[in-house]
Enzyme design. Structure first.
Site, short mmCIF file in Angstrom:
data_model
loop_
_atom_site.label_atom_id
_atom_site.label_comp_id
_atom_site.label_asym_id
_atom_site.label_seq_id
_atom_site.Cartn_x
_atom_site.Cartn_y
_atom_site.Cartn_z
CE1 TYR A 26 -3.55 2.72 0.93
CE2 TYR A 26 -1.83 3.30 2.80
CZ TYR A 26 -3.07 3.55 2.17
OH TYR A 26 -3.48 4.75 2.42
N1 LIG Z 1 -8.00 7.04 6.51
C1 LIG Z 1 -6.75 7.33 6.61
O1 LIG Z 1 -6.03 7.21 7.70
C2 LIG Z 1 -6.08 7.44 5.42
C3 LIG Z 1 -4.57 7.82 5.65
C4 LIG Z 1 -3.73 8.07 4.34
C5 LIG Z 1 -4.43 7.99 3.18
N2 LIG Z 1 -5.70 7.70 3.21
C6 LIG Z 1 -6.16 7.51 1.66
O2 LIG Z 1 -7.20 8.42 1.57
C7 LIG Z 1 -8.23 7.76 0.47
C8 LIG Z 1 -9.37 7.81 1.24
O3 LIG Z 1 -9.59 6.86 2.27
P1 LIG Z 1 -10.63 6.87 3.24
O4 LIG Z 1 -9.99 6.34 4.44
O5 LIG Z 1 -11.48 7.94 3.30
O6 LIG Z 1 -11.51 5.69 2.78
P2 LIG Z 1 -12.82 5.07 2.35
O7 LIG Z 1 -12.97 3.59 2.33
O8 LIG Z 1 -13.70 5.75 3.57
O9 LIG Z 1 -13.35 5.87 1.14
C9 LIG Z 1 -12.76 5.27 0.12
C10 LIG Z 1 -13.80 5.34 -1.19
O10 LIG Z 1 -13.04 4.75 -2.23
C11 LIG Z 1 -13.90 3.92 -3.16
N3 LIG Z 1 -13.24 3.05 -3.71
C12 LIG Z 1 -12.24 2.17 -3.44
N4 LIG Z 1 -11.86 1.30 -4.45
C13 LIG Z 1 -12.57 2.14 -5.41
C14 LIG Z 1 -12.27 1.59 -6.95
N5 LIG Z 1 -11.60 0.41 -7.41
N6 LIG Z 1 -12.92 2.28 -8.11
C15 LIG Z 1 -13.81 3.13 -7.20
N7 LIG Z 1 -13.81 3.58 -6.17
C16 LIG Z 1 -13.36 2.76 -5.38
C17 LIG Z 1 -14.90 3.34 -1.86
O11 LIG Z 1 -15.79 2.75 -2.57
C18 LIG Z 1 -14.93 4.59 -1.11
O12 LIG Z 1 -16.03 5.42 -1.22
C19 LIG Z 1 -7.65 6.58 0.05
O13 LIG Z 1 -6.79 6.67 -1.24
C20 LIG Z 1 -6.60 6.08 1.27
O14 LIG Z 1 -5.66 5.27 0.87
C21 LIG Z 1 -6.39 7.38 4.14
#
Ligand SMILES: NC(=O)c1ccc[n+]([C@@H]2O[C@H](COP(=O)([O-])OP(=O)(O)OC[C@H]3O[C@@H](n4cnc5c(N)ncnc54)[C@H](O)[C@@H]3O)[C@@H](O)[C@H]2O)c1
Length: 264
Positions: free
Chosen positions: A162
């Site tokens: 990741y």
């Molecule tokens: N939450 C954290 O601590 C964190 C930290 C660093 C980075 N991130 C990044 O931030 C972004 C959002 O994460 P989040 O925590 O809000 O997650 P989340 O699961 O709440 O939201 C992610 C969204 O992406 C959509 N998604 C996933 N795979 C997909 C695909 N193949 N095609 C289309 N849509 C897809 C899901 O349906 C969901 O609505 C991600 O890229 C994650 O890696 C999150």
């Protein structure tokens, strides 16, 4: 919806695509961009929640359009971008936020999981960027923002592939920032630290939600600003990077981590 206090120069009436806009950080970004007057297309595999966010924006007086699409499938992405642009006009900004991954020790992962992690976090962002970039270059303007992760810069145990994919997003943005600088398109990355979202709750807790919550509390104590992030913490910098205020900023990475890491 007009900007008011949320106004960011140059966003009103412009079209922005937010992948992953149906949940968590992406939802926060979609709502914030709409508040600033942008017309927001939500591209997400989760159709029901994409429509829920579209409705929330419309209820608040904004303009939005939901498209169900798996960003890993390029042909599906091209069709979704075409439909979104037909509905809302040509894309000015793209926020690559769809993604995620479980926390699993590297030696316990299998090849299929590793491939999927790269597909969702890196190939997907490349697919959507490829689908919008030609039009942006023809129009001579555009903003592309990658939602990477602080783990891409400092590592994160249990998230090797990741973090590698998230680092790939940063390199993709930097390279395209050079290739498309003379086309008026900027590319920047935002690196959130631990942020309280549905994905994070699931990744931390597994089957043991209470243990996951306790772990989050412990981590919060080690963060200089004293808490884990909220989706809204990330939305502000994204709106700024999409606005005219950031016209002279490209190829950069900005942490939103409560000071958990301080990178020069
Ligand atoms: N939450 C954290 O601590 C964190 C930290 C660093 C980075 N991130 C990044 O931030 C972004 C959002 O994460 P989040 O925590 O809000 O997650 P989340 O699961 O709440 O939201 C992610 C969204 O992406 C959509 N998604 C996933 N795979 C997909 C695909 N193949 N095609 C289309 N849509 C897809 C899901 O349906 C969901 O609505 C991600 O890229 C994650 O890696 C999150």
């Amino acid at each position: 919806m007009t900007g008011g206090e949320a106004d960011m120069r140059g966003l009103s009436g412009r079209m922005a695509i937010v992948t992953g806009g149906a949940s968590g950080i992406g939802e926060g970004i979609a709502l914030r961009l709409a508040e600033a007057g942008a017309h927001v297309a939500i591209l997400d595999a989760d159709e029901a929640n994409a429509q829920r966010v579209e409705q929330a924006i419309a209820d608040a007086g904004g303009t939005a359009h939901a498209e169900a699409a798996d960003i890993c499938d390029y042909d599906v992405v091209v069709r979704a971008v075409d439909r979104a642009e037909a509905a809302l006009g040509p894309a000015y900004a793209l926020v690559n936020c769809a993604g995620g991954g479980a926390i699993v020790p590297f030696l316990e992962t299998d090849a299929a999981q590793r491939r999927k992690t790269v597909a969702v976090n890196l190939e997907g962002a490349a697919n959507v960027t490829h689908a919008v970039l030609k039009g942006m270059a023809q129009r001579g303007e555009g903003r592309v923002i990658m939602i990477s992760s602080e783990g891409a810069r400092i590592g994160s145990s249990g998230q090797a592939v990741y973090c590698a994919a998230k680092a790939g997003m940063i390199a993709l943005a930097k390279t395209l920032a050079r290739e498309f600088a003379r086309d008026g398109i900027t590319f920047n990355s935002v690196a959130p630290g631990l942020t309280d979202t549905p994905m994070m709750a699931a990744a931390m807790a597994g089957d043991e939600e209470e243990a996951g919550r306790a772990l989050l509390g412990k981590i919060a104590r080690s963060i200089p600003l004293g808490r884990v992030g909220r989706p809204d913490d990330v939305a502000g910098i994204v709106a700024f990077l999409a606005s005219d205020e950031a016209a002279y900023i490209t190829g950069q990475v900005i942490s939103v981590s409560g000071g958990a890491s301080m990178i020069g």
